[in-house]
Scaffold this motif. Structure first.
Motif, short mmCIF file in Angstrom:
data_model
loop_
_atom_site.label_atom_id
_atom_site.label_comp_id
_atom_site.label_asym_id
_atom_site.label_seq_id
_atom_site.Cartn_x
_atom_site.Cartn_y
_atom_site.Cartn_z
N THR A 10 -52.60 -2.97 -95.65
CA THR A 10 -53.80 -3.77 -95.39
C THR A 10 -54.30 -4.46 -96.65
O THR A 10 -54.33 -3.86 -97.73
CB THR A 10 -54.91 -2.87 -94.82
OG1 THR A 10 -54.51 -2.41 -93.53
CG2 THR A 10 -56.23 -3.63 -94.68
N GLY A 11 -54.70 -5.72 -96.49
CA GLY A 11 -55.25 -6.47 -97.62
C GLY A 11 -55.21 -7.96 -97.34
O GLY A 11 -54.74 -8.39 -96.29
N ARG A 40 -50.89 -9.18 -102.80
CA ARG A 40 -51.92 -8.70 -101.87
C ARG A 40 -53.01 -8.01 -102.65
O ARG A 40 -52.80 -7.51 -103.75
CB ARG A 40 -51.32 -7.76 -100.83
CG ARG A 40 -50.78 -6.45 -101.39
CD ARG A 40 -50.04 -5.69 -100.31
NE ARG A 40 -49.48 -4.45 -100.81
CZ ARG A 40 -48.62 -3.69 -100.13
NH1 ARG A 40 -48.21 -4.06 -98.92
NH2 ARG A 40 -48.16 -2.57 -100.66
N ALA A 64 -56.18 -5.29 -101.78
CA ALA A 64 -56.97 -4.42 -100.90
C ALA A 64 -58.39 -4.34 -101.44
O ALA A 64 -58.63 -4.56 -102.63
CB ALA A 64 -56.33 -3.04 -100.84
N GLN A 98 -55.78 -12.59 -94.19
CA GLN A 98 -56.07 -11.16 -94.03
C GLN A 98 -55.04 -10.48 -93.14
O GLN A 98 -54.73 -10.97 -92.05
CB GLN A 98 -57.47 -10.97 -93.43
CG GLN A 98 -57.84 -9.53 -93.15
CD GLN A 98 -58.09 -8.73 -94.42
OE1 GLN A 98 -58.77 -9.19 -95.33
NE2 GLN A 98 -57.56 -7.50 -94.47
N VAL A 99 -54.55 -9.35 -93.62
CA VAL A 99 -53.68 -8.48 -92.82
C VAL A 99 -54.35 -7.13 -92.71
O VAL A 99 -54.70 -6.52 -93.73
CB VAL A 99 -52.29 -8.34 -93.48
CG1 VAL A 99 -51.47 -7.27 -92.77
CG2 VAL A 99 -51.56 -9.68 -93.48
N THR A 100 -54.53 -6.68 -91.49
CA THR A 100 -55.14 -5.38 -91.26
C THR A 100 -54.22 -4.55 -90.37
O THR A 100 -53.86 -5.00 -89.27
CB THR A 100 -56.51 -5.52 -90.59
OG1 THR A 100 -57.37 -6.34 -91.40
CG2 THR A 100 -57.16 -4.16 -90.42
N VAL A 101 -53.84 -3.38 -90.86
CA VAL A 101 -52.95 -2.50 -90.13
C VAL A 101 -53.75 -1.26 -89.73
O VAL A 101 -54.22 -0.52 -90.59
CB VAL A 101 -51.73 -2.11 -90.96
CG1 VAL A 101 -50.77 -1.26 -90.13
CG2 VAL A 101 -51.02 -3.35 -91.49
N SER A 102 -53.88 -1.05 -88.44
CA SER A 102 -54.63 0.09 -87.95
C SER A 102 -53.72 1.29 -87.71
O SER A 102 -52.55 1.12 -87.33
CB SER A 102 -55.35 -0.27 -86.65
OG SER A 102 -54.42 -0.59 -85.65
N LEU A 152 -54.53 -8.61 -87.10
CA LEU A 152 -54.67 -7.17 -86.90
C LEU A 152 -53.45 -6.66 -86.14
O LEU A 152 -53.10 -7.22 -85.09
CB LEU A 152 -55.95 -6.89 -86.11
CG LEU A 152 -56.18 -5.44 -85.66
CD1 LEU A 152 -56.33 -4.53 -86.87
CD2 LEU A 152 -57.40 -5.36 -84.77
N PRO A 162 -50.80 1.39 -92.66
CA PRO A 162 -52.20 1.11 -93.01
C PRO A 162 -52.39 0.71 -94.48
O PRO A 162 -53.25 -0.12 -94.78
CB PRO A 162 -52.90 2.43 -92.69
CG PRO A 162 -52.09 3.02 -91.58
CD PRO A 162 -50.67 2.65 -91.91
N GLU A 163 -51.56 1.25 -95.34
CA GLU A 163 -51.69 0.90 -96.76
C GLU A 163 -51.21 -0.51 -97.09
O GLU A 163 -51.36 -0.97 -98.22
CB GLU A 163 -50.95 1.92 -97.64
CG GLU A 163 -49.52 2.19 -97.23
CD GLU A 163 -49.38 3.43 -96.37
OE1 GLU A 163 -50.23 3.63 -95.45
OE2 GLU A 163 -48.43 4.22 -96.59
#
Length: 122
Positions: free
Chosen positions: A91-92, A38, A40, A117-121, A11, A88-89
């Motif tokens: 993320t996936g 990737r 999503a 998993q990669v999550t960008v807030s 994250l 954020p895009e």
């Protein structure tokens, strides 16, 4: 036969960086072109970047150019994905894959890792 194991996901806030690694088993790593993909939630798996067998040629999807760099170390049987200025895009679940072809099509890749998993807030 090549087995691939990704690591390095997590994250991160928008604008941050992550470095993904993909470790390959076997002595034939250097005979494969490598790619990162990737996926999503609710979307199809998409191509991100690829690198040829000796690391002299790379190719990126337009949305990541200038922010993401693919590289490989054949002595370590590892391919990397350095991701900067994350959005954020981005993320996936990120997958590495090996192919005998020079291609961006998932169906042409012979071996796949389990994903990280990669999550960008925002």
């Amino acid at each position: 036969q090549v087995q691939l194991v990704e690591s390095g996901g997590g994250l991160v806030q928008a604008g941050g960086s992550l470095r993904l690694s993909c470790a390959a088993s076997g002595r034939t790593f250097s005979t494969y072109n490598m790619g990162w993909f990737r996926q999503a939630p609710g979307k199809e798996r998409e191509f991100v970047a690829r690198i040829n067998r000796i690391g002299s040629n790379t190719y990126y999807t337009d949305s990541v150019k200038g922010r993401i760099t693919i590289s490989r170390d054949n002595a370590k049987n590892t391919v990397y994905l350095q991701m900067n200025s994350l959005k954020p895009e981005d993320t996936g679940v990120y997958y590495c894959a090996a192919s005998t072809a020079w291609t961006i099509l998932p169906r042409d890749y012979n071996y796949w890792g389990q994903g990280t998993q990669v999550t960008v807030s925002s």
